[in-house]
Design an enzyme around this catalytic site. Sequence first.
Site, mmCIF file in Angstrom:
data_model
loop_
_atom_site.group_PDB
_atom_site.id
_atom_site.type_symbol
_atom_site.label_atom_id
_atom_site.label_comp_id
_atom_site.label_asym_id
_atom_site.label_seq_id
_atom_site.Cartn_x
_atom_site.Cartn_y
_atom_site.Cartn_z
ATOM 1 N N GLY A 41 -38.306 15.158 -19.318
ATOM 2 C CA GLY A 41 -37.690 14.199 -18.267
ATOM 3 C C GLY A 41 -37.065 14.858 -17.565
ATOM 4 O O GLY A 41 -37.342 14.651 -16.002
ATOM 5 N N ASP A 100 -31.890 14.249 -17.903
ATOM 6 C CA ASP A 100 -32.375 13.117 -17.161
ATOM 7 C C ASP A 100 -31.919 12.133 -16.958
ATOM 8 O O ASP A 100 -31.594 11.658 -15.904
ATOM 9 C CB ASP A 100 -34.153 12.979 -16.968
ATOM 10 C CG ASP A 100 -34.299 12.442 -18.735
ATOM 11 O OD1 ASP A 100 -33.636 12.695 -19.893
ATOM 12 O OD2 ASP A 100 -35.593 11.814 -19.067
ATOM 13 N N ASP A 103 -28.465 7.595 -22.610
ATOM 14 C CA ASP A 103 -28.858 6.237 -22.073
ATOM 15 C C ASP A 103 -28.241 5.920 -23.779
ATOM 16 O O ASP A 103 -26.811 5.524 -23.960
ATOM 17 C CB ASP A 103 -30.085 6.242 -23.120
ATOM 18 C CG ASP A 103 -30.532 4.740 -23.287
ATOM 19 O OD1 ASP A 103 -30.390 3.844 -23.661
ATOM 20 O OD2 ASP A 103 -31.957 3.840 -22.795
ATOM 21 N N ARG A 165 -44.255 9.391 -14.103
ATOM 22 C CA ARG A 165 -43.731 10.395 -13.741
ATOM 23 C C ARG A 165 -43.841 11.808 -12.063
ATOM 24 O O ARG A 165 -42.771 12.261 -11.902
ATOM 25 C CB ARG A 165 -44.152 11.775 -14.269
ATOM 26 C CG ARG A 165 -43.633 12.444 -14.952
ATOM 27 C CD ARG A 165 -43.443 13.970 -16.489
ATOM 28 N NE ARG A 165 -43.876 13.348 -17.444
ATOM 29 C CZ ARG A 165 -42.547 12.887 -18.505
ATOM 30 N NH1 ARG A 165 -41.720 12.907 -18.490
ATOM 31 N NH2 ARG A 165 -43.094 12.367 -19.587
#
Length: 180
Positions: A41, A100, A103, A165
């Site tokens: 990512g 990226d 979370d 992506r």
Amino acid sequence: MLNHRVLFDEQTIAARVQELARVIARDLPEPTPVLIGMLTGAFIFLADLVRALGRLGIEPQVDFMAVSHYGPLVASSGLVQIYKDRAVEIKGRPVLLVDDILDSGQTLSMVRDHLAARGPSWLRTCVLLDKPSRREIAISADYIGFEVPNAWIIGYGMDASGEGRALPYVASVERKGEQG
């Protein structure tokens, strides 16, 4: 293609990456750090950050780690596995871990601790996106591009089951029935 709503366009991302590079360059203890990107990512963010740092006279060495706790669906399994460890020796070197999105915090926390055990002289974390509403572990990144809502994010290297992506911007996936 998934229905999605643009959160940050190309120009906004480019400007923020340049701002992050200026702050990171100012904080670095030396101009030859090791930047470790989290695959897959973060590869676009890392590439743009490396170029932005290069324009500021920083010559980073780049390496990658492959770590995952996501399965084929768009939900976390909660298990973090290292599939590919860094190859560059980091003992005594300044290291910037680039991901990226922050979370739950599980991945960033585990990888940061993994790298810290290898004895870098300086270790900081940089994420393009921060999603604090999903945090399960008390961790924050040292450098943050943008805060995002609790939604699945695609684009700029991030995907949802292989889709999105290559989008040049960051977007949130809209669930059926949601209106943007």
